[in-house]
Design an enzyme around this catalytic site. Structure first.
Site, mmCIF file in Angstrom:
data_model
loop_
_atom_site.group_PDB
_atom_site.id
_atom_site.type_symbol
_atom_site.label_atom_id
_atom_site.label_comp_id
_atom_site.label_asym_id
_atom_site.label_seq_id
_atom_site.Cartn_x
_atom_site.Cartn_y
_atom_site.Cartn_z
ATOM 1 N N HIS A 11 0.821 -1.213 0.000
ATOM 2 C CA HIS A 11 0.000 0.000 0.000
ATOM 3 C C HIS A 11 0.858 1.267 0.000
ATOM 4 O O HIS A 11 2.052 1.242 0.323
ATOM 5 C CB HIS A 11 -0.922 0.016 1.226
ATOM 6 C CG HIS A 11 -0.151 0.075 2.531
ATOM 7 N ND1 HIS A 11 0.354 1.257 3.057
ATOM 8 C CD2 HIS A 11 0.199 -0.898 3.399
ATOM 9 C CE1 HIS A 11 0.972 1.010 4.187
ATOM 10 N NE2 HIS A 11 0.910 -0.294 4.426
ATOM 11 N N GLU A 89 -2.101 -6.773 7.501
ATOM 12 C CA GLU A 89 -0.761 -6.664 8.074
ATOM 13 C C GLU A 89 -0.636 -7.567 9.295
ATOM 14 O O GLU A 89 -1.643 -7.966 9.903
ATOM 15 C CB GLU A 89 -0.481 -5.198 8.452
ATOM 16 C CG GLU A 89 0.880 -4.934 9.099
ATOM 17 C CD GLU A 89 2.067 -5.312 8.210
ATOM 18 O OE1 GLU A 89 2.238 -6.530 7.952
ATOM 19 O OE2 GLU A 89 2.817 -4.403 7.797
#
EC number: 3.1.3.46
Length: 275
Positions: A11, A89
């Site tokens: 990202h 994550e």
């Protein structure tokens, strides 16, 4: 044999990335202005690749990055995005929302190295690896199933495979020069793929996932690759690309080849603007 392409993108930058504060899963920050620009640059870089499947972490920073990449793509305006929590994550427990230096201090106090240290409430590396393994096996199953269905339903499959060679598929995906490239031939190539998959995820997760490819799946690497790169976290919107060959037989491991790892060429222009 069935071959598919896999493009993995981290990202874009958030405010917490810049300030070196751990986000993990508990802090769901949006992209910063720089992060939006990075995602836009990644989108331009990948704009000529026809992705057949798109998966992203369901955390905001990954979802925003994915939306921008697809907005820039010439072929994927209508593709459905699948939000998958397996791509989140690594969970850092009590360390989330705190400076990275705090995590390092906790690891030192525990007599451990930072990457392998698990703070209270966090995920172990093995738990993150299990998520990545489960997701990768899902991708392989998805592509194999689609290829099998295509073979059963398409009357021209045998003829098409004969024309395109082993591993052929009626759908030919032509890749951009910034896409799937041959290591031995740096020129832009067209490769016949059963599918071309985009995955947008996170730094620690991606490092763990790629290590799984290499240690468990015996992924081959580019000639110019340095092993020290495996310990590095991808830069924001860093791009890694792979080809995966499925033998379509039980108990045969997929053959993974890494074409590029954590590439950030698309950010060069942004860096030049700061100089």
């Amino acid at each position: 044999m069935v071959v598919f392409g896999l493009t993995v993108v981290r990202h874009g930058e958030t405010r917490y990335n810049k300030e070196k504060i751990l986000q993990g899963q508990g802090v769901d920050e949006p992209l910063s202005e720089t992060g939006f620009r990075q995602a836009n640059a990644a989108g331009v870089y990948l704009s000529n690749i026809k992705f057949t499947y798109v998966f992203t972490s369901d955390l905001l920073r990954a979802k925003q990055t994915t939306a921008i990449i697809l907005k820039k793509n010439k072929f994927c305006k209508e593709v459905a995005v699948k939000y998958d929590p397996r791509l989140r994550e690594r969970k850092y427990g009590i360390a989330e929302g705190r400076p990275l230096s705090n995590l390092k201090a906790m690891a030192t106090a525990a007599g451990e190295q930072c990457p392998s240290f698990t703070p209270p409430g966090g995920e172990t590396l093995e738990e993150v690896k299990a998520r990545g393994k489960d997701f990768f096996e899902y991708l392989c199953s998805l592509v194999a199933k689609e290829a099998h269905q295509e073979k059963q339903t398409s009357p021209r499959t045998k003829e098409a495979n004969a024309e395109m060679g082993e591993g052929g598929c009626p759908t030919s995906l032509i890749n951009h020069c910034s896409g799937l490239e041959s290591v031995s031939d740096p020129e832009c190539v067209a490769e016949v793929l059963a599918a071309n998959i985009l995955v947008v995820s996170h730094g620690a997760y991606m490092r763990n996932w790629i290590n799984y490819f290499i240690s468990d799946c015996e992924c081959t690497l580019p000639i110019t690759f340095k092993k020290t790169e495996l310990s590095c976290v991808s830069p924001n919107t860093g791009i890694s690309q792979f080809t995966i060959k499925l033998e379509m037989r039980e108990n045969i491991k997929p053959k993974i080849h890494c074409i590029s790892l954590n590439k950030s060429d698309h950010l060069d222009e942004m860096t030049a603007e700061k100089i």
